[in-house]
Design a protein around this motif. Sequence first.
Motif, mmCIF file in Angstrom:
data_model
loop_
_atom_site.group_PDB
_atom_site.id
_atom_site.type_symbol
_atom_site.label_atom_id
_atom_site.label_comp_id
_atom_site.label_asym_id
_atom_site.label_seq_id
_atom_site.Cartn_x
_atom_site.Cartn_y
_atom_site.Cartn_z
ATOM 1 N N ALA A 54 0.834 -1.202 0.000
ATOM 2 C CA ALA A 54 0.000 0.000 0.000
ATOM 3 C C ALA A 54 0.870 1.254 0.000
ATOM 4 C CB ALA A 54 -0.932 -0.014 1.207
ATOM 5 N N GLU A 57 2.089 1.862 -3.526
ATOM 6 C CA GLU A 57 1.016 2.437 -4.347
ATOM 7 C C GLU A 57 0.840 3.920 -4.030
ATOM 8 O OE1 GLU A 57 -3.376 0.942 -5.568
ATOM 9 O OE2 GLU A 57 -3.086 1.393 -3.436
ATOM 10 N N ASN A 58 0.859 4.251 -2.757
ATOM 11 C CA ASN A 58 0.694 5.640 -2.346
ATOM 12 C C ASN A 58 1.848 6.507 -2.861
ATOM 13 O OD1 ASN A 58 -0.635 7.749 -0.815
ATOM 14 N ND2 ASN A 58 1.028 7.572 0.672
ATOM 15 N N TYR A 61 1.419 7.259 -6.632
ATOM 16 C CA TYR A 61 0.398 8.271 -6.899
ATOM 17 C C TYR A 61 0.900 9.672 -6.520
ATOM 18 C CZ TYR A 61 -3.239 4.883 -8.072
ATOM 19 O OH TYR A 61 -3.972 3.903 -8.703
ATOM 20 N N ARG A 132 2.081 3.507 -15.320
ATOM 21 C CA ARG A 132 0.817 2.782 -15.160
ATOM 22 C C ARG A 132 1.067 1.275 -15.017
ATOM 23 N NH1 ARG A 132 -0.152 6.900 -13.696
ATOM 24 N NH2 ARG A 132 -1.159 8.620 -14.815
ATOM 25 N N GLN A 135 2.254 0.684 -11.524
ATOM 26 C CA GLN A 135 1.112 0.742 -10.610
ATOM 27 C C GLN A 135 0.286 -0.544 -10.687
ATOM 28 O OE1 GLN A 135 -0.684 4.378 -12.036
ATOM 29 N NE2 GLN A 135 0.274 5.627 -10.430
ATOM 30 N N VAL A 138 2.121 -3.218 -8.747
ATOM 31 C CA VAL A 138 1.933 -3.026 -7.310
ATOM 32 C C VAL A 138 0.548 -3.498 -6.893
ATOM 33 C CG1 VAL A 138 1.756 -1.303 -5.470
ATOM 34 C CG2 VAL A 138 3.600 -1.145 -7.140
ATOM 35 N N ALA A 139 -0.456 -3.221 -7.732
ATOM 36 C CA ALA A 139 -1.812 -3.697 -7.438
ATOM 37 C C ALA A 139 -1.851 -5.221 -7.409
ATOM 38 C CB ALA A 139 -2.796 -3.157 -8.473
ATOM 39 N N MET A 142 -0.461 -6.328 -4.153
ATOM 40 C CA MET A 142 -1.445 -6.143 -3.089
ATOM 41 C C MET A 142 -2.461 -7.279 -3.093
ATOM 42 S SD MET A 142 -2.022 -2.000 -3.371
ATOM 43 C CE MET A 142 -3.141 -1.917 -1.967
#
Length: 235
Positions: A54, A57-58, A61, A132, A135, A138-139, A142
């Motif tokens: 998390a 991801e933060n 962004y 992208r 990201q 990373v998703a 998670m």
Amino acid sequence: MNNLTIVTKLRFIAAIAPAILLIAAAVIAGAFHAFGILPRELHENEYAAAGAAAGMENALYKMDWGRTQPEASQIVMDQQRGFISEIEIARQHIGSREQAESIEKIANDARPLFDAMRTAPPGDDSFEPKLRDLQGNVADLMSLDDAAVLAVANNAESQSRTMIAITIAALIAVPWICFVLIASLTGSLYQELKEMRRRVESMGEREPAASEDARALNESLTKLGFPKPNPMLAE
């Protein structure tokens, strides 16, 4: 030929229950210990791994947002350092091969992307597709972390069902089975001793010469709870 006396059988059956209960107590105590430390292990491992993902991801962004801010260079550098720190934390809490592969892929893809972001002029969006993709990776990590938490929860649930079955068997079924077996054996023993008392009385009346033996048997039966019948209470 059966060489086991009824006393041996009774002792054996009487020993079964406490022996099984002793084993069950050790197993149940171990289960309570495992369940007791489960929240701490979840927090130190699975939740820590999920928190690291998390954090990645933060950071991504914030990097994407920071490029449009007046202090874009400093914001991006700070978030990149935070991202790398989260990767190291994730590496310390790897729980599966899939997680390890995902983390290494993220680390390998992030390195050239961060270099490009640091040297890119303002307004350059050529690295957006790679950002992208990162990201998305990373998703995916998670999702793997969530699956690891769910696997631990499912394993704990399965272990709890097993412990319920062991508890029922050890604390209810086994003692009652032993009780039924002992009741059956002692029921037979009661009938045999009762018949022995009758025969001792009959033997003493028919064979006066055997009165000494009859007296010894009478004393043994009395000690076992089968005294000589009281004539005053005879039917």
